[in-house]
Design a protein around this motif. Sequence first.
Motif, mmCIF file in Angstrom:
data_model
loop_
_atom_site.group_PDB
_atom_site.id
_atom_site.type_symbol
_atom_site.label_atom_id
_atom_site.label_comp_id
_atom_site.label_asym_id
_atom_site.label_seq_id
_atom_site.Cartn_x
_atom_site.Cartn_y
_atom_site.Cartn_z
ATOM 1 N N SER A 55 45.101 58.467 24.748
ATOM 2 C CA SER A 55 46.480 58.533 25.206
ATOM 3 C C SER A 55 46.588 57.933 26.603
ATOM 4 N N LYS A 56 45.550 58.171 27.418
ATOM 5 C CA LYS A 56 45.412 57.501 28.704
ATOM 6 C C LYS A 56 43.978 56.981 28.799
ATOM 7 N N ALA A 57 43.843 55.787 29.304
ATOM 8 C CA ALA A 57 42.556 55.099 29.238
ATOM 9 C C ALA A 57 41.698 55.367 30.465
ATOM 10 N N ARG A 58 40.391 55.189 30.276
ATOM 11 C CA ARG A 58 39.421 55.178 31.367
ATOM 12 C C ARG A 58 39.102 53.720 31.679
ATOM 13 N N VAL A 59 39.409 53.308 32.887
ATOM 14 C CA VAL A 59 39.357 51.892 33.243
ATOM 15 C C VAL A 59 38.434 51.677 34.434
ATOM 16 N N GLY A 60 37.573 50.682 34.329
ATOM 17 C CA GLY A 60 36.765 50.257 35.464
ATOM 18 C C GLY A 60 37.498 49.179 36.243
ATOM 19 N N TRP A 61 37.537 49.325 37.551
ATOM 20 C CA TRP A 61 38.191 48.346 38.430
ATOM 21 C C TRP A 61 37.115 47.636 39.233
ATOM 22 N N ILE A 62 37.125 46.295 39.194
ATOM 23 C CA ILE A 62 36.156 45.484 39.929
ATOM 24 C C ILE A 62 36.930 44.476 40.759
ATOM 25 N N GLN A 63 36.733 44.510 42.058
ATOM 26 C CA GLN A 63 37.510 43.680 42.969
ATOM 27 C C GLN A 63 36.608 43.013 43.981
ATOM 28 N N GLY A 64 36.919 41.768 44.311
ATOM 29 C CA GLY A 64 36.123 41.037 45.290
ATOM 30 C C GLY A 64 36.294 41.580 46.701
ATOM 31 N N HIS A 65 35.249 41.464 47.515
ATOM 32 C CA HIS A 65 35.309 41.940 48.897
ATOM 33 C C HIS A 65 36.410 41.245 49.689
ATOM 34 N N ALA A 66 36.602 39.957 49.446
ATOM 35 C CA ALA A 66 37.530 39.172 50.263
ATOM 36 C C ALA A 66 38.995 39.499 49.994
ATOM 37 N N VAL A 67 39.283 40.190 48.891
ATOM 38 C CA VAL A 67 40.683 40.482 48.542
ATOM 39 C C VAL A 67 40.952 41.987 48.508
#
Length: 266
Positions: free
Chosen positions: A152-164
Motif C-alpha cells: 500500500s506504501k512502498a519501501r524506496v531506496g534513495w541514491i543521490q550524488g554528493h554534488a547535488v
Amino acid sequence: MNQTIINTARETAISAAYEAGKLARERFGTLYAYEEKDEHGDIVTEVDHLAESIILNKIRRVFPDHRIRSEEFGENDLSSDWLWLVDPLDGTNNFAVGMPLFGISITLAYRGDPVLAVIYEPIIDRLYVSSLGEGTLCNAVPVQMNRAKAFSKARVGWIQGHAVQNEQRAVKLRHYIDVNTKRMMRLWAPTLQWTMLARGDLDAIIVYNSEGEDLYSGILMVKEAGGIVFDYEGNPFTGINEQPYLIACLPEHQDYFMNLVKEGLA
C-alpha cells in the motif's frame, strides 16, 4: 563477446573482492583519521587506497590490456572494449564512523554495457555475483525479486550524488518521497541498496544524478534478478551515463513509481 574472458574475469573479481573485503573487515573499527576529498563532504581513508591496490593489481595481472576506472585511482589511458569499474570501499563514510554498512563493488563492461558485477559485504560475508543473461547469485544461491508482493506504501531506496545534495529540485523530490512512502532509505552505501532491491527487501530505488563506479554493479544485479531500470520518462536505461536520473523496480510497478517521481517534481 568472449565468454572465456567473462569466466576468467568472474574468478578474478571474486578473488579481488574477497581479499579487499578481508582487509576492510580486519581494519574496521580501528580507523582514527580520514581525509575529505572535496567540498561536498565525501571522504577517503587509507583502507580505500589499500583495498583499491589489491583489486587493481589483481585485474592488471590477468588483464593488462583492459581499461580500468576506479574511485580513487581514476582511469588508465588504455584503449579497449573492456572497462572495469571499481569502488574499493562503497560506504566510506559509514566505515569511517564505525557503521558496518559498506561493501566492495567491481563491474566489467563490454563496449559500454555492464556484463559482470561483483558486490561483497565483508562484515556479513555476503557475496553477490551477476553475469549478463545468467541471473544474480547471493553466496551461490539464485536471487529473484518477489513478484507476488503487494504494497500500500512502498519501501524506496534513495541514491543521490554528493554534488547535488542541496539542489532545490532534489530536496523537493526527496521530501515528497519521504512523506509518501512507507520508508525512504538512505544507506550512504548505494551498492547495498541495490542488493536489497535485487533480493526483494526494497520495492524500488530512485537515483538522482549519482553516477559513479558503484552504480553499474547494482543495476546489472537488479536487471538479472527480474527488475527493470529506466529514466524518469520511462525510457529503458542501458550503457553508462554520466548524469543518471533513474528508477528501478519490478516491471509491473513502473507506472506507480514514475507517477511518484513526476508528482514529487511537479
